[in-house]
Write a protein that holds these residues in place. Structure first.
Motif, PDB file in Angstrom:
ATOM      1  N   ILE A 234     -63.085 -14.487 -11.046  1.00 57.61           N
ATOM      2  CA  ILE A 234     -61.866 -15.094 -11.597  1.00 57.61           C
ATOM      3  C   ILE A 234     -61.841 -16.594 -11.317  1.00 57.61           C
ATOM      4  O   ILE A 234     -61.618 -17.405 -12.204  1.00 57.61           O
ATOM      5  N   THR A 235     -62.111 -16.967 -10.057  1.00 56.17           N
ATOM      6  CA  THR A 235     -61.842 -18.357  -9.667  1.00 56.17           C
ATOM      7  C   THR A 235     -62.831 -19.362 -10.264  1.00 56.17           C
ATOM      8  O   THR A 235     -62.454 -20.493 -10.534  1.00 56.17           O
ATOM      9  N   ILE A 236     -64.093 -18.942 -10.440  1.00 53.47           N
ATOM     10  CA  ILE A 236     -65.086 -19.897 -10.956  1.00 53.47           C
ATOM     11  C   ILE A 236     -64.589 -20.518 -12.260  1.00 53.47           C
ATOM     12  O   ILE A 236     -64.580 -21.738 -12.422  1.00 53.47           O
ATOM     13  N   ALA A 237     -64.149 -19.690 -13.181  1.00 54.27           N
ATOM     14  CA  ALA A 237     -63.711 -20.223 -14.474  1.00 54.27           C
ATOM     15  C   ALA A 237     -62.263 -20.682 -14.434  1.00 54.27           C
ATOM     16  O   ALA A 237     -61.900 -21.654 -15.089  1.00 54.27           O
ATOM     17  N   MET A 238     -61.431 -19.994 -13.640  1.00 54.78           N
ATOM     18  CA  MET A 238     -60.025 -20.365 -13.645  1.00 54.78           C
ATOM     19  C   MET A 238     -59.833 -21.808 -13.189  1.00 54.78           C
ATOM     20  O   MET A 238     -58.946 -22.516 -13.654  1.00 54.78           O
ATOM     21  N   CYS A 239     -60.692 -22.256 -12.290  1.00 55.22           N
ATOM     22  CA  CYS A 239     -60.555 -23.619 -11.809  1.00 55.22           C
ATOM     23  C   CYS A 239     -60.790 -24.615 -12.951  1.00 55.22           C
ATOM     24  O   CYS A 239     -60.157 -25.666 -13.000  1.00 55.22           O
ATOM     25  N   TRP A 240     -61.688 -24.262 -13.885  1.00 58.55           N
ATOM     26  CA  TRP A 240     -61.897 -25.163 -15.034  1.00 58.55           C
ATOM     27  C   TRP A 240     -60.689 -25.124 -15.959  1.00 58.55           C
ATOM     28  O   TRP A 240     -60.346 -26.137 -16.590  1.00 58.55           O
ATOM     29  N   PHE A 241     -60.020 -23.966 -16.061  1.00 59.81           N
ATOM     30  CA  PHE A 241     -58.752 -23.930 -16.801  1.00 59.81           C
ATOM     31  C   PHE A 241     -57.742 -24.867 -16.146  1.00 59.81           C
ATOM     32  O   PHE A 241     -57.024 -25.596 -16.827  1.00 59.81           O
ATOM     33  N   LEU A 242     -57.702 -24.854 -14.790  1.00 62.28           N
ATOM     34  CA  LEU A 242     -56.757 -25.732 -14.093  1.00 62.28           C
ATOM     35  C   LEU A 242     -57.086 -27.198 -14.347  1.00 62.28           C
ATOM     36  O   LEU A 242     -56.186 -28.017 -14.538  1.00 62.28           O
ATOM     37  N   VAL A 243     -58.379 -27.509 -14.348  1.00 65.86           N
ATOM     38  CA  VAL A 243     -58.788 -28.888 -14.668  1.00 65.86           C
ATOM     39  C   VAL A 243     -58.268 -29.250 -16.055  1.00 65.86           C
ATOM     40  O   VAL A 243     -57.698 -30.332 -16.269  1.00 65.86           O
ATOM     41  N   PHE A 244     -58.427 -28.311 -17.005  1.00 67.41           N
ATOM     42  CA  PHE A 244     -57.968 -28.553 -18.376  1.00 67.41           C
ATOM     43  C   PHE A 244     -56.457 -28.811 -18.411  1.00 67.41           C
ATOM     44  O   PHE A 244     -55.994 -29.789 -19.000  1.00 67.41           O
ATOM     45  N   PHE A 245     -55.683 -27.946 -17.727  1.00 64.79           N
ATOM     46  CA  PHE A 245     -54.224 -28.139 -17.697  1.00 64.79           C
ATOM     47  C   PHE A 245     -53.874 -29.504 -17.107  1.00 64.79           C
ATOM     48  O   PHE A 245     -53.035 -30.225 -17.627  1.00 64.79           O
TER      49      PHE A 245
ATOM     50  N   VAL B 181     -52.146 -22.384 -10.326  1.00 64.27           N
ATOM     51  CA  VAL B 181     -52.818 -22.851  -9.117  1.00 64.27           C
ATOM     52  C   VAL B 181     -52.461 -21.939  -7.937  1.00 64.27           C
ATOM     53  O   VAL B 181     -53.273 -21.730  -7.026  1.00 64.27           O
ATOM     54  N   LYS B 182     -51.262 -21.348  -7.969  1.00 67.13           N
ATOM     55  CA  LYS B 182     -50.882 -20.436  -6.883  1.00 67.13           C
ATOM     56  C   LYS B 182     -51.704 -19.154  -6.954  1.00 67.13           C
ATOM     57  O   LYS B 182     -52.164 -18.644  -5.936  1.00 67.13           O
ATOM     58  N   ILE B 183     -51.876 -18.649  -8.163  1.00 70.24           N
ATOM     59  CA  ILE B 183     -52.691 -17.441  -8.319  1.00 70.24           C
ATOM     60  C   ILE B 183     -54.140 -17.757  -7.953  1.00 70.24           C
ATOM     61  O   ILE B 183     -54.823 -16.968  -7.296  1.00 70.24           O
ATOM     62  N   PHE B 184     -54.578 -18.964  -8.349  1.00 70.39           N
ATOM     63  CA  PHE B 184     -55.934 -19.388  -7.984  1.00 70.39           C
ATOM     64  C   PHE B 184     -56.100 -19.395  -6.465  1.00 70.39           C
ATOM     65  O   PHE B 184     -57.084 -18.881  -5.937  1.00 70.39           O
ATOM     66  N   ALA B 185     -55.122 -19.958  -5.748  1.00 70.08           N
ATOM     67  CA  ALA B 185     -55.231 -20.076  -4.292  1.00 70.08           C
ATOM     68  C   ALA B 185     -55.330 -18.703  -3.639  1.00 70.08           C
ATOM     69  O   ALA B 185     -56.163 -18.482  -2.744  1.00 70.08           O
ATOM     70  N   LEU B 186     -54.507 -17.786  -4.106  1.00 64.52           N
ATOM     71  CA  LEU B 186     -54.529 -16.434  -3.542  1.00 64.52           C
ATOM     72  C   LEU B 186     -55.886 -15.770  -3.802  1.00 64.52           C
ATOM     73  O   LEU B 186     -56.499 -15.196  -2.900  1.00 64.52           O
ATOM     74  N   THR B 187     -56.333 -15.874  -5.045  1.00 67.21           N
ATOM     75  CA  THR B 187     -57.599 -15.255  -5.425  1.00 67.21           C
ATOM     76  C   THR B 187     -58.756 -15.878  -4.651  1.00 67.21           C
ATOM     77  O   THR B 187     -59.657 -15.184  -4.172  1.00 67.21           O
TER      78      THR B 187
END
Lengths: 335, 469
Positions: B25-36, B56-62
């Motif tokens: 989840i986090t590998i790609a989600m972080c690029w979504f966060l960069v995009f946002f 970012v909160k869900i990212f941190a937990l994950t």
């Protein structure tokens, strides 16, 4: 290109450095975790906020230390961790609980927050005490008898106290008001217990192994005795500083609130140096030396190139991160 | 009776299966966060910040669960698999070392600034910290997949006295299966994150969230999924061809081909039978497997009978079909949902509730596909740990089975609790987000109808339809 025997020393040094940095950095995290009050929401929020931005990177030093042991001295990694299999598993469970509780307590439904705070505290204690237990067994050469288990339990207590000590010193530096006052009281108690613990480990170390005894007390090495003298002096400095902070009045000029923490770092560093001197060149006490277990030169040279570039940048952005969060802790918000 | 080897295998499989759920989840989600974050910096539209703050909160937990569950494995290499480091440690070691040095510290340190430093550093530095974390997570995938791929297709080394020594590091890092596996896994991560974001956004909409943020994240994630899902099928096909070249026994197991044959059929379903060396209940499309793998109708594919050491067929055969089925389901759902969203935006047609519900159900479809894919490739390497160099049996430890059993029990207990806590916390966070007030300056959102109204309309339509039936 370095020779294999030189690489053994370089990587043993790097590993020792990582263990020391881990003990200091995650030491204060785990200490703060163990001191977490379960009946004071506001204080526990501030305490966790003070370590929030750092714990993850701090724990990474353990991954590096164990990684270097695995990479550079694989047979020692296997021998040590097999002998410590169950305490290692318990430590990992503790670290897992601590790590996830940090996030869950802020995000799960509010009624579960006290449960996650408990998990945070228990996880921190489990990780700290098993580390102490493992240190104890290591010093005893992994002997499996009642004496060494008892010693390991004392060592578990000593290391937990030392982590609580550096944790409370951290809180003295990062917090204010009533919480800081509590941290000062914690520091006074844990300072004494950890001092006794260090003395016990040092003395036992001398008693169980005559070669270590000779190394420390032979006349040609008398300079080494400066280490325990310095540790004692640093404890005195920390004690005085905590005392003065404790009896400080409103009108008094600002005292140095970072002093106990700095003294603590120096105590950790010197104690660790003492242990390293006792055991060098053995990586598994009296069984395997660093040269007997070191990996191939072509592998370690390849890794060393990167390490030379990467370690300074790690230190660089670690300093940056501490600089960003410098000063007294504020409310920790995700935005 | 369970012995040390079996228990160690179960324990490692459990650890790594649990661990992979979170990095994927986090590998790609972080690029979504960069995009946002970058879109916020560029447009100044507060809705991008809203999207960032929630995810970012869900990212941190994950991320936290990923970190702590990953540490256990670096210990198990030594405790449970000492033979691995003894034999190939000279190669595996530096790759693991570079992962820690270049990736772990980068992501862990900048994570602090990313999560808690937004008011303490300039906006650009904060965006940079987010990018650093994203680079760190991807670098971590780079090194660990390089090592994993080397275990499948080892190159660039020589054996001296039964121990592997590195000869050519570039050949080791960029071993033959690495580019394909790395791309395939990154795409899998992107799809996993896309469907999670889409599913949670749909969940918020279904619960009456009429703010702009969940609509926006639904659109972004569905667009990403729509583009990535077909590419992933193509990349997977390339990876398969690469496997045919280097690990043909794995392909034979995936396709259920027991005996070497020309014009091999593609089995849509079957139950491989290891005793009779045949497939029971087979539903097949003639010659299609040969066509896909050799690009000829009568191409020859080697069967399992041509290999000395073969992996267990059944788990590979079924996992492969689960992965592929999930992949095609993702394409269908992504395209359909994205089309409906387009109709909603352009022609004010209501987004059907069943589409949103399907997206909620598909939130963790990426987990299913990723795990199934990993089982195909990892079980397909058996009985080897490093193809042709080291078997799993040779690497196992000699510690007491009771100790391994105890640690396994503890891991099962802790991981079960964590999984339940993770899923329920995601739900709580999504529901909490529903309650938050909309951004005050509404100048950007005046054009669109609120989704709450649409949902109410849709529901009344539904009941009307039911009444008619």
């Amino acid at each position: 290109m370095f020779e294999q025997s030189t690489l053994a020393i370089i990587f043993a040094g790097l590993m020792a450095f990582s263990i020391l940095v881990y003990a200091i950095l995650d030491g204060y995290d785990l200490g703060v975790g163990m001191l977490l009050p379960l009946d004071n929401q506001k204080d526990s929020d501030s305490m966790i906020a003070s370590i929030g931005p750092f714990w993850d990177a701090n724990e990474t030093w353990l991954v590096l230390a164990v990684g270097l042991l695995l990479i550079a001295f694989p047979s020692a990694h296997s021998a040590i961790l097999k002998a410590l299999y169950l305490p290692t598993v318990l430590m990992l469970i503790g670290l897992i609980l601590r790590g996830v509780a940090f996030d869950f307590r802020a995000k799960a439904s509010f009624s579960h927050k006290p449960t996650w705070d408990k998990a945070f505290k228990i996880g921190s204690f489990l990780a700290a005490s098993t580390q102490g237990y493992m240190l104890g067994l290591y010093v005893m050469g992994f002997e499996k008898n009642v004496v060494s288990v008892c010693f390991a339990l004392i060592s578990a207590l000593g290391v937990s106290a030392a982590y609580c000590f550096i944790g409370s010193a951290w809180l003295i530096m990062k917090t204010e008001g009533a919480l800081q006052q509590r941290a000062i009281r914690y520091a006074k108690r844990t300072l004494v217990i950890s001092f006794i613990g260090i003395c016990l480990v040092s003395v036992t170390n001398l008693i169980i192994d005559s070669s270590i005894y000779q190394r420390w007390l032979s006349t040609s090495m008398s300079l080494l005795l400066l280490i325990p003298v310095f540790v004692f002096a640093l404890y005195l400095v920390a004690w005085r500083s905590v005392k003065r902070l404790n009896s400080r009045k409103e009108s008094e000029p600002k005292l140095n609130e970072a002093l106990p923490f700095l003294a603590c770092i120096a105590i950790f560093a010197l104690s660790f140096l003492g242990l390293a001197i006792s055991f060098y060149p053995y990586i598994v006490p009296n069984q395997i030396t660093i040269w007997q277990s070191v990996s191939a030169a072509e592998s370690l040279n390849f890794l060393l190139y990167g390490t030379i570039v990467v370690i300074p940048s790690i230190i660089g952005y670690t300093v940056f991160s501490y600089w960003v969060f410098w000063g007294k802790v504020e409310d920790l918000r995700y935005y | 009776m369970l012995d040390t080897e079996l228990l160690s295998r179960i324990q490692f499989a459990l650890n790594i299966s649990f661990h992979i759920l979170f990095p994927t989840i986090t590998i790609a989600m972080c690029w979504f966060l960069v995009f946002f974050k970058v879109r916020f910096d560029l447009t100044g539209d507060a809705v991008w910040m809203r999207a960032y703050r929630f995810w970012v909160k869900i990212f941190a937990l994950t991320f936290a669960i990923g970190v702590v569950s990953g540490i256990t494995m670096s210990f198990q290499f030594g405790t449970n698999w000492p033979g691995f480091m003894e034999k190939v440690g000279n190669i595996a070691g530096p790759l693991l070392g570079y992962e820690v040095l270049t990736a772990f510290f980068l992501e862990a340190t900048f994570l602090g600034v990313m999560l808690f430093g937004i008011k303490r550093v300039p906006a650009k530095i904060h965006t940079l910290a987010t990018i650093m974390v994203a680079i760190g997570t991807s670098l971590s995938a780079f090194w660990i997949l390089s090592l994993n791929s080397w275990m499948h297709t080892p190159t660039g080394f020589e054996m001296r006295d039964g121990v592997a020594f590195p000869v050519d590091w570039m050949a080791i890092i960029f071993n033959p299966s690495f580019p394909y596996r790395f791309t395939h896994v990154l795409m899998a991560s992107a799809l996993t994150a896309s469907f999670l974001i889409a599913g949670v956004s749909a969940f918020r909409l279904l619960n009456g969230d009429d703010k702009r943020a969940p609509k926006l994240t639904l659109k972004v994630s569905l667009t990403a999924a729509m583009i990535l899902a077909p590419i992933q099928i193509f990349v997977g096909d390339l990876h398969g061809l690469n496997t045919l070249e280097h690990q043909p026994a794995k392909i034979a197991a995936m396709e259920g081909i027991w005996h070497t044959e020309k014009g091999a059929p593609l089995l849509l379903f079957a139950v491989p039978n290891a005793e009779t060396q045949q497939n029971d209940f087979a539903i097949a499309i003639p010659k299609l497997a040969s066509l896909i793998l050799t690009h000829q109708l009568d191409g020859e594919i080697k069967g399992l009978n041509d290999f000395d050491k073969i992996p267990p067929v059944k788990p590979i055969f079924f996992s492969f079909r689960i992965m592929v089925a999930m992949g095609f389901l993702m394409i269908i759902v992504a395209w359909l949902a994205r089309y409906k969203l387009y109709r909603q935006e352009r022609h004010q047609q209501v987004m059907p509730v069943w589409i949103l519900k399907t997206l909620v159900l598909m939130s963790f479809s990426g987990w299913v596909a990723t795990l199934a894919g990993w089982y195909v490739t990892e079980i397909g390497r058996q009985p080897y740990l490093v193809t042709g160099v080291l078997t799993v049996k040779e690497a196992v430890t000699d510690i007491d089975a009771a100790n391994v059993g105890l640690s396994l029990l503890l891991y099962i207990l802790v991981y079960s609790i964590l999984l339940v806590a993770y899923l329920s916390t995601l739900r709580v966070m999504a529901l909490r987000a529903v309650e938050i007030e909309e951004i005050q300056e509404q100048e950007h959102s005046s054009k669109t109808k609120t989704i709450k109204q649409e949902l109410i309309n849709a529901r009344s339509n539904n009941t009307q339809e039911k009444a008619h039936v």
